[in-house]
Design an enzyme around this catalytic site. Structure first.
Site, PDB file in Angstrom:
ATOM      1  N   HIS A  70       0.907  -1.160   0.000  1.00 25.74           N
ATOM      2  CA  HIS A  70       0.000   0.000   0.000  1.00 25.74           C
ATOM      3  C   HIS A  70       0.937   1.199   0.000  1.00 25.74           C
ATOM      4  CE1 HIS A  70      -3.493   2.352   1.834  1.00 25.74           C
ATOM      5  NE2 HIS A  70      -2.463   3.136   2.064  1.00 25.74           N
ATOM      6  N   ASP A 129     -10.224  -4.685  -3.595  1.00 24.27           N
ATOM      7  CA  ASP A 129     -10.007  -3.991  -2.315  1.00 24.27           C
ATOM      8  C   ASP A 129     -11.323  -3.914  -1.541  1.00 24.27           C
ATOM      9  OD1 ASP A 129      -8.744  -2.802  -0.193  1.00 24.27           O
ATOM     10  OD2 ASP A 129      -8.232  -0.935  -1.221  1.00 24.27           O
ATOM     11  N   GLY A 179     -12.964   3.225   2.411  1.00 21.40           N
ATOM     12  CA  GLY A 179     -13.207   1.897   1.847  1.00 21.40           C
ATOM     13  C   GLY A 179     -14.616   1.689   1.339  1.00 21.40           C
TER      14      GLY A 179
HETATM   15  O1  DOR Z   1     -10.087   2.162   1.272  1.00 20.71           O
HETATM   16  C1  DOR Z   1      -9.380   1.457   1.968  1.00 20.71           C
HETATM   17  N1  DOR Z   1      -9.864   0.626   2.911  1.00 20.71           N
HETATM   18  N2  DOR Z   1      -8.059   1.523   1.790  1.00 20.71           N
HETATM   19  C2  DOR Z   1      -7.210   0.923   2.611  1.00 20.71           C
HETATM   20  O2  DOR Z   1      -6.043   1.051   2.395  1.00 20.71           O
HETATM   21  C3  DOR Z   1      -7.683   0.149   3.755  1.00 20.71           C
HETATM   22  C4  DOR Z   1      -9.040  -0.335   3.550  1.00 20.71           C
HETATM   23  C5  DOR Z   1      -9.681  -0.792   4.825  1.00 20.71           C
HETATM   24  O3  DOR Z   1      -9.079  -1.605   5.532  1.00 20.71           O
HETATM   25  O4  DOR Z   1     -10.813  -0.381   5.093  1.00 20.71           O
HETATM   26 ZN    ZN Z   2      -4.499  -0.253   0.752  1.00 16.05          ZN
HETATM   27 ZN    ZN Z   3      -6.873  -2.793   1.049  1.00 12.77          ZN
END
Ligand code: DOR
Ligand code: ZN
Ligand code: ZN
Length: 436
Positions: free
Chosen positions: A184, A311, A330
């Site tokens: 990351h 992701d 996220g």
């Molecule tokens: O959008 C994201 N969610 N990016 C990340 O790097 C972590 C991930 C999460 O764990 O919710």
């Molecule tokens: Zn990430």
């Molecule tokens: Zn991730």
């Protein structure tokens, strides 16, 4: 017992055309293919039969970047709910990130996840272990013991490894164990307090922006460290034109670097974020500018970016209701990924179906050395049947993930999975739901 999948459509890789075929599964592997034109009905006595007429028979999708949240954040997702969501999205193999609580930084946590996946999971689960203890970037984990426990690579996903020396040490150690480093890429000093990209949206709303360099600086640094150490270095969720340029350079001189991109970074830009600032548009890396989106699409097309991952990052509704500034980063991904990409890139004629499938099946298998992602005779019978012609709206209330955090609610899409088969067993189907 054998299973026959009858009258499905399969892609002829040479011609790019769909052909009607029957396929027999036996003992968890693909046993034989027969052309429906030459043999109309095979002898199916004593076999389980799956009618695939009108459906595409594709290799099960592989998602090498997901968050299952267990242990520790079971209110967001569990290994059970996350793998069920994956199955409904057509995925047969997924690789969860270690930013759980506790962090997956010990052999015990890796074994815990693998055991849970065996007893409660619906698809294959290949866990990553953390690079640093508690993902704090201070002390390396025990790579040899984590590999022995079943981890397939090392990553501190969720945060960037801030120290170049620590990353170099991690790469040296991983290389000695023939394991990849998955990164990351984010320089914290350039990001502090920002939650959208530096672009039209941040300017319009007077917000501090996340600059593209915060990602690309790590990509460039780590490509050089990969060259110095020889490790297989894989970049997570590429989102900027600058990262793409550096990856292109690294690959062109033979450095052992691969990378991935998410559907949302191929389909949405910061200019699509609604003025209401709905937190379902907040993820890390953030939605970038239209120029970055096009750079990522082209990079995937030319092979500078190797694979597509979701992701998948479920959060609770309460967390996402805190407002964009305070909500966690996220969005969920499993149950929309294939229909989104199929509708936006294949039906529009920009990509072939073969290209999209490759980037979600055989390419991830190649990058991570997995025996999946192919439908050749003798391969594990990991299969998804897909209804390419049926249009349906994205409705988060029908998701099997616990997460409802998606910006794609209401989108009308084609290409919905109809059934998912792992090791010869139907684990999910549109008619029957999850089969355990
Ligand atoms: O959008 C994201 N969610 N990016 C990340 O790097 C972590 C991930 C999460 O764990 O919710
Ligand atoms: Zn990430
Ligand atoms: Zn991730």
């Amino acid at each position: 017992m054998s299973t026959w999948i009858l009258n499905g459509q399969t892609l002829n890789k040479e011609t790019g055309k769909l052909e009607t075929k029957h396929v027999r599964l036996d003992n968890g592997v693909i046993a034989e293919w027969v052309d429906a034109a030459t043999l109309s009905e095979p002898d199916t006595a004593g076999c389980e039969i799956i009618d695939a007429s009108g459906k595409l028979i594709a290799p099960g999708l592989i998602d090498m970047h997901v968050h299952l949240r267990e242990p520790g954040f079971e209110y967001k997702e569990t290994i059970a709910s996350g793998t069920q969501s994956a199955a409904k999205g057509g995925f047969t193999t997924i690789a969860p990130m270690p930013n759980t609580r506790p962090v997956m930084d010990t052999p015990e946590t890796i074994r815990y996840v693998l055991d849970k996946a065996t007893t409660e999971g619906s698809v294959r689960v290949l866990p990553y272990a953390a690079i640093s203890k508690n993902e704090l970037g201070r002390e390396l984990t025990d790579f040899a013991a984590l590999k022995e426990a079943g981890a397939i690579g090392f990553t501190d996903d969720g945060v960037g490894v801030q120290s170049a020396q620590m990353m170099k040490d991690a790469m040296t150690l991983a290389h000695s164990l023939d394991m990849p480093i998955i990164a990351h890429c984010e320089d914290d000093t350039l990001v502090e307090g920002a939650f959208v990209t530096e672009g039209a949206f941040s300017r319009k709303h007077g917000l501090k922006g996340i600059p593209n360099e915060s990602e690309a600086i790590h990509v460039g640094r780590d490509i050089l460290l990969s060259e110095a150490t020889g490790v297989h270095y894989h970049v997570c969720h590429v989102s900027t034109e600058q990262s793409v340029r550096l990856l292109r350079l690294g690959k062109s001189v033979g450095i052992n670097v691969t990378s991935e991109v998410c559907p949302h970074h191929l389909i949405l830009s910061d200019e699509d974020i609604p003025d209401s600032m709905d937190a379902n548009w907040k993820m890390n890396p953030p939605l970038r500018t239209p120029r970055d989106v096009e750079a990522c699409i082209q990079a995937l097309e030319e092979g500078t970016i190797d694979i597509i991952v979701t992701d998948h990052a479920p959060h609770s509704e309460e967390e996402k209701a805190r407002g964009i500034e305070r909500a966690p980063f996220g969005i969920v991904g499993f149950e929309t990924a294939f229909p989104l990409l199929y509708t936006k890139f294949v039906r529009t004629g920009r990509w072939t179906l073969e290209f999209l499938l490759r980037r979600m099946t055989s390419d991830p298998a190649r990058v991570f050395g997995l025996p999946y992602g192919t439908l050749e005779e003798g391969a594990p019978a990991d299969i998804v049947l897909i209804d390419l012609e049926h249009e349906r709206e994205v409705n988060p209330n029908t998701f099997l993930t616990k997460g409802r955090n998606t910006p794609f609610t209401g989108w009308k899409l084609y290409g919905w999975p109809a059934a998912t088969i792992v090791g010869g067993k139907v684990v999910w189907s549109q008619e029957q739901g999850i089969n355990r």
